[in-house]
Enzyme design. Structure first.
Site, PDB file in Angstrom:
ATOM      1  NE  ARG A 191     -10.755  -1.052   4.156  1.00 35.43           N
ATOM      2  CZ  ARG A 191     -11.242  -1.204   5.381  1.00 35.43           C
ATOM      3  NH1 ARG A 191     -12.380  -1.851   5.563  1.00 35.43           N
ATOM      4  NH2 ARG A 191     -10.595  -0.727   6.424  1.00 35.43           N
ATOM      5  CD  GLU A 236      -6.691   5.325   2.591  1.00 36.70           C
ATOM      6  OE1 GLU A 236      -5.545   4.959   2.921  1.00 36.70           O
ATOM      7  OE2 GLU A 236      -7.585   5.568   3.428  1.00 36.70           O
ATOM      8  CG  ASP A 268      -5.350   8.182   4.593  1.00 38.49           C
ATOM      9  OD1 ASP A 268      -6.229   8.769   3.943  1.00 38.49           O
ATOM     10  OD2 ASP A 268      -5.577   7.255   5.393  1.00 38.49           O
ATOM     11  CE  LYS A 303      -6.266   8.981   8.031  1.00 36.06           C
ATOM     12  NZ  LYS A 303      -6.746   7.807   8.777  1.00 36.06           N
ATOM     13  CG  ASP A 323      -1.855   5.267   5.116  1.00 41.03           C
ATOM     14  OD1 ASP A 323      -1.775   4.288   5.873  1.00 41.03           O
ATOM     15  OD2 ASP A 323      -2.896   5.545   4.488  1.00 41.03           O
ATOM     16  CE  LYS A 350      -3.092   2.603   3.073  1.00 39.35           C
ATOM     17  NZ  LYS A 350      -3.746   2.623   4.405  1.00 39.35           N
ATOM     18  CG  ASP A 385      -9.643   7.503   7.060  1.00 41.07           C
ATOM     19  OD1 ASP A 385      -8.602   7.588   6.367  1.00 41.07           O
ATOM     20  OD2 ASP A 385      -9.628   7.469   8.300  1.00 41.07           O
TER      21      ASP A 385
END
Length: 492
Positions: free
Chosen positions: A350, A348, A269, A276, A287, A264, A346
């Protein structure tokens, strides 16, 4: 860093020539294995209360009597295990950090648990390499005022002649893994305005040029042509262009099924429209740690040249809010053809991973492992000690757990009961991208499982292990050691 094995001469440890001698001590009877000057010094220090045989305790001695090295550090280890040895070495190197030590020799005084068992083995050598790398790492890229750091240039592991060749090879393996960890840390520690998707692609290309890997970088048009609708949806809120990065290490015969590592690569993010909270949002530069771990593992492979085929896939983009950003309630079409209702932007990671997992099918892999800072729920479940491991495949899960233990980079297997999948039902798409709060790390893994029917698969949630917060804020480089050991277990 120059890491070597060192066989002491007739004078033993007391005669070792180095700027500093680090003596790791495990067990109250350890002094019985030492020659008189060191045995006496250890006994006197314990008796005087200057040194305790408790984990983490160290004692610095300047110009110890009867010892050639002008500096001596005693470091207590909890036991003779590689993990305890690594912790003790790290503490000892910390005691030497501000001194002018260029060459440190590390020795281990311990009572073997089993009669005739060797105290030092290949795991201790690798642990030493990792401890040295961690002790000497300083982030400088955007901090020119960073301290100069340790002057340490060479570390020797003192051993007997019979073990020298084995430990030499293990030190080389440990150093290669440490180089990979350092690369992962360097990438993840850089702020989001420096470490962009384009930067990650450049790092992959640099590795390809250095070690002869095949590297392919796909942009928006190529990704659209592939039908990666979920990946594109995450990226479309940002001005930074997405990058889909493919690395190929070919060390085995052509046609040998590869191990595929999927990282990933969300270089920042914000949470997107489901933004967030502001507190600690800066840490969302980490991230992309899954992507960094793939690059780090390839760095280690380049040094070690094992006979195995490995493919690295990195889906890299930013997740930001804008007029073009994906909204809660939007329905996306993934590369697999499955549709996804976005209930939370959020969640994202996956979404980018599911398309990367579908892409992995073309390699007819022996196994696929995805690595992601995927869920805060995994941090709540496991904290920062162990990565979360999810897999429906018993053999694959066992292999990854074993690799983690061998690398001192442990994981913990989490459940994947079919009942958890019920939480992802949607009235408007084949699947929702989130379920309820409870079991969030598990439902995230269940989401990814839907895209892995064509191969053996495991998922590593590294949200708790990829970086540290607070005063020690920074990337850890995990799980590069675990992944490297896992890949090496497939070498022929």
């Amino acid at each position: 860093m120059d890491l070597r094995s060192l066989v002491p001469g007739a004078a033993g440890l007391a005669g070792v020539a180095a700027d500093a001698l680090v003596l790791v001590v495990a067990g109250s009877e350890a002094q019985q294995t030492l020659e008189p000057p060191l045995a006496a010094l250890l006994a006197e220090s314990v008796k005087a209360g200057d040194f305790e045989l408790k984990p983490g305790r160290t004692l610095y001695v300047h110009r110890p009597a009867g010892v050639k090295a002008p500096r001596l550090v005693l470091a207590a280890a909890a036991d003779a295990s590689p993990k305890a040895f690594k912790t003790a070495v790290a503490a000892a190197l910390g005691a030497l950090k501000s001194l002018g030590v260029r060459h440190a020799a590390v020795a281990f005084a311990a009572t073997a648990k089993e009669e005739g068992a060797a105290v030092l083995d290949d795991r201790h050598a690798e642990a030493l390499a990792m401890a040295v790398a961690d002790a000497t790492y300083i982030y400088r890229h955007t901090k020119p005022s960073a301290p100069e750091g340790a002057k340490l240039q060479k570390v020797s592991l003192v051993c007997d002649k019979a073990a020298a060749n084995t430990l030499k090879k293990s030190l080389a393996r440990g150093q290669a893994i440490a180089e990979g960890v350092t690369l992962a840390r360097e990438c993840a520690n850089r702020p989001g305005n420096h470490c962009t998707p384009t930067f990650l692609a450049e790092q992959a290309q640099a590795l390809g040029a250095q070690f002869g890997f095949k590297v392919e970088v796909l942009g928006r048009k190529e990704v659209e042509k592939l039908g990666m609708g979920a990946f594109i949806a995450v990226a479309q809120g940002s001005e930074e262009p997405l990058r889909f990065i493919v690395l190929r290490y070919e060390g085995a015969a052509r046609g040998t099924a590869p191990v595929v590592l999927v990282g990933k690569g969300i270089t920042f993010d914000s949470g997107g429209i489901s933004i967030k909270p502001a507190g600690e949002m800066d840490e969302m530069k980490f991230d992309m740690s899954g992507a960094a771990s793939v690059l780090g593992t390839f760095r280690a492979l380049g040094e070690l040249s094992p006979k195995v085929n490995v493919v690295g896939l990195i889906a890299a983009c930013e997740n930001l809010p804008s007029g073009r950003a994906t909204k809660p309630g939007d329905v996306l079409r993934s590369m697999s053809g499955q549709t996804i209702e976005v209930l939370n932007t959020d969640a994202e990671g996956r979404l980018v991973l599911c398309d990367a997992l579908t892409y992995a099918e073309r390699f007819k892999p022996a196994a696929v492992v995805d690595i992601a800072t995927l869920t805060g729920a995994c941090v709540i479940a496991l904290g920062g000690q162990r990565s979360g491991l999810f897999s429906p495949d018993e053999e694959l899960a066992g292999r990854l757990l074993q690799a983690g233990e061998a690398a001192l980079d442990p994981a913990w297997r989490m459940p994947m009961d079919d009942e958890y999948d019920e939480a992802l039902k949607s009235n408007f798409a084949d699947v929702a991208n989130v379920g309820p709060r409870g079991g969030g790390a598990i439902t995230a893994a269940m989401f990814l499982k839907r895209f892995t029917k064509a191969f053996r698969w495991a998922h590593l949630d590294i949200a708790g292990t990829a970086w540290k917060g607070g005063a020690a804020k920074g990337a850890t480089g995990r799980p590069v050691p675990l992944l490297t050991h896992f890949v090496l277990s497939h070498a022929r």
